[in-house]
Design an enzyme around this catalytic site. Structure first.
Site, mmCIF file in Angstrom:
data_model
loop_
_atom_site.group_PDB
_atom_site.id
_atom_site.type_symbol
_atom_site.label_atom_id
_atom_site.label_comp_id
_atom_site.label_asym_id
_atom_site.label_seq_id
_atom_site.Cartn_x
_atom_site.Cartn_y
_atom_site.Cartn_z
ATOM 1 N N HIS A 113 -4.016 -0.724 2.973
ATOM 2 C CA HIS A 113 -5.397 -0.472 2.550
ATOM 3 C C HIS A 113 -6.026 -1.681 1.857
ATOM 4 C CE1 HIS A 113 -3.437 0.966 -1.303
ATOM 5 N NE2 HIS A 113 -4.459 0.313 -1.824
ATOM 6 N N ASP A 144 1.072 2.781 4.967
ATOM 7 C CA ASP A 144 0.317 1.926 4.049
ATOM 8 C C ASP A 144 1.071 0.645 3.691
ATOM 9 O OD1 ASP A 144 -1.821 1.088 2.597
ATOM 10 O OD2 ASP A 144 -1.682 2.613 1.033
ATOM 11 N N SER A 228 -2.977 -3.001 -6.096
ATOM 12 C CA SER A 228 -2.388 -2.601 -4.821
ATOM 13 C C SER A 228 -1.734 -3.781 -4.118
ATOM 14 C CB SER A 228 -3.456 -2.024 -3.896
ATOM 15 O OG SER A 228 -3.723 -0.682 -4.181
#
Length: 429
Positions: A113, A144, A228
């Site tokens: 993402h 992911d 992230s």
């Protein structure tokens, strides 16, 4: 603002300002749910060289301030991190995250993402400040996980790889990342609070579609937007990839989630080996260059209505050949678009009862070159009928960049047209 979640709990949206967020519902134990956010920040090929010749490394057998032992973890891990910045031209957006160097020639492990829908990716090495352009080796949208290759990189410091198989609740950890997209690496300390957690994610204002991740490591280290793709690390090395965190405040303790490093590296090996699957894409997806409507109906008029009611594009923004998310208005608009800013819903739509409505085409794209215009309705790909936008996505996803297909559509004036269209590489999904 607060909205009701499917579980009856308030879910905080950060749709204003410059932070794109994705609301997550974490299923903890039997039924307890908590609102979370995918931890990336947004301000308003093959040929990877692998350690040992051909293998991704195997797992090994500043708020609040970190302690001396935790600082030791930071000192070992931080030199192997990169700050990732992406441009999402077709979505009129930009985003930021973190990545981990897993070989000296610039192979980078991160979350999918972080790079989703990106048209340009750069990575700045934390230890040197040098910035490299990056290409996509491949990605797993379901898991992911993504693998990038820094261009012309060599001699980089790698992160120390630990193992997630021996992680235990109560273990001291440090989460590192490009917190809030500030362009530098910061660290926050905590403990592992639970293992094998399942989190279900849904899009709230960004371009990431819904996802469910299993087997996650939970920590009370505060994982925030921008983290992230960064490491969750212990004294033994990296044990996970920072992926999601709640909107912690004075009333709610931080809850962060990381993909176990063993899981991530298993996916990375498949990507590096060029092994595509139903979930793993090698390189870039096929791109046709259109913005499409929303909804599950095969009726183009219903797709237009759903688009107008939502006042923006979601659903399939950027997915395998499509453009990105945008602002909807009314009118026929211009002949093509470089991004989705002020993209209107067409006032005139092809007189056909089934197919995928084209909201607009991207300038210089395969669709624009073929003559597809806003208000057209695509009815088939290589003779296979399409209806709702999802069906067009499914058809396009069967192909690779460089493949040529026969595209059939109906123009706003009712003309039936067919042309050969060759897919180009598109933004990762």
């Amino acid at each position: 603002m607060l909205d009701d979640s499917p579980y009856g709990m308030p879910v905080r949206r950060r749709g204003s300002g410059n932070v794109l967020t994705h609301t997550l519902m974490a299923v903890l134990g039997a039924a307890l749910a908590a609102g979370l956010l995918l931890a990336f920040y947004s301000p308003g090929g093959s040929g990877a060289a692998l350690p040992g010749g051909d293998a991704v490394p195997a797992p090994a057998a500043s708020v609040p301030p970190v302690t001396s032992s935790e600082q030791g973890i930071v000192t070992k891990v931080k030199p192997g991190l990169v700050v990732i910045n992406t441009a999402l031209q077709y979505d009129s957006e930009a985003a930021a995250g973190t990545g981990m160097v897993i070989n000296a020639d610039g192979l980078i492990l991160t979350n999918n993402h972080v790079i989703e829908d990106s048209t340009k990716i750069t990575a700045t090495v934390a230890s040197t400040g040098k910035t490299y352009p990056a290409t996509v080796v491949g990605y797993d949208q379901t898991g992911d996980v993504a693998l990038l290759q820094l261009q012309h990189a060599s001699g980089l410091t790698t992160v120390p790889i630990g193992t997630s198989s021996s992680v235990r609740a109560g273990q001291a950890v440090v989460a590192l990342g490009n917190a809030e997209g500030q362009g530098s690496i910061s660290a926050t300390a905590g403990q592992v609070t639970a293992l094998n957690q399942t989190i279900s994610a849904s899009d709230e204002g960004g371009s990431t579609s819904s996802e469910t991740l299993h087997g996650m490591i939970q920590t009370n280290a505060d994982i925030v937007p921008g983290d992230s793709g960064g490491p969750l690390a212990s004294s033994a090395g990296v044990i996970g990839i920072d992926t999601a965190g709640n909107d912690a405040n004075d009333q709610q303790e931080a809850a962060g989630f990381a993909i176990p490093i063993n899981t991530a590296l298993s996916v990375a090996r498949q990507i590096a080996g060029g092994h595509a699957s139903s979930t793993i894409t090698i390189g870039y997806p096929p791109f046709i260059g259109i913005y499409v409507g929303q909804g599950t109906s095969s009726d183009p008029q219903q797709q237009a209505s759903a688009q107008q009611q939502n006042n923006g594009f979601g659903g399939f923004g950027g997915n395998n050949g499509f453009g990105g998310n945008g602002s909807a208005g009314n009118g026929q608009g211009q002949s093509c678009y470089s991004n989705d800013s002020n993209l209107p819903v067409p006032s005139t739509i092809a007189p056909v009862s089934s197919g995928t409505l084209v909201i607009g085409t991207i300038c210089s794209s395969p669709a624009a070159a073929a003559g597809v215009t806003a208000g057209s309705v695509i009815t088939s790909v290589n003779g296979q009928a399409v209806g709702a936008p999802a069906s067009l996505h499914t058809q396009i996803a069967k192909y690779r960049p460089g493949d040529t297909v026969s595209l059939t559509w109906v123009t706003p004036s009712g003309q039936h047209k067919t042309a050969s269209v060759t897919f180009t590489p598109g933004p990762p999904q």
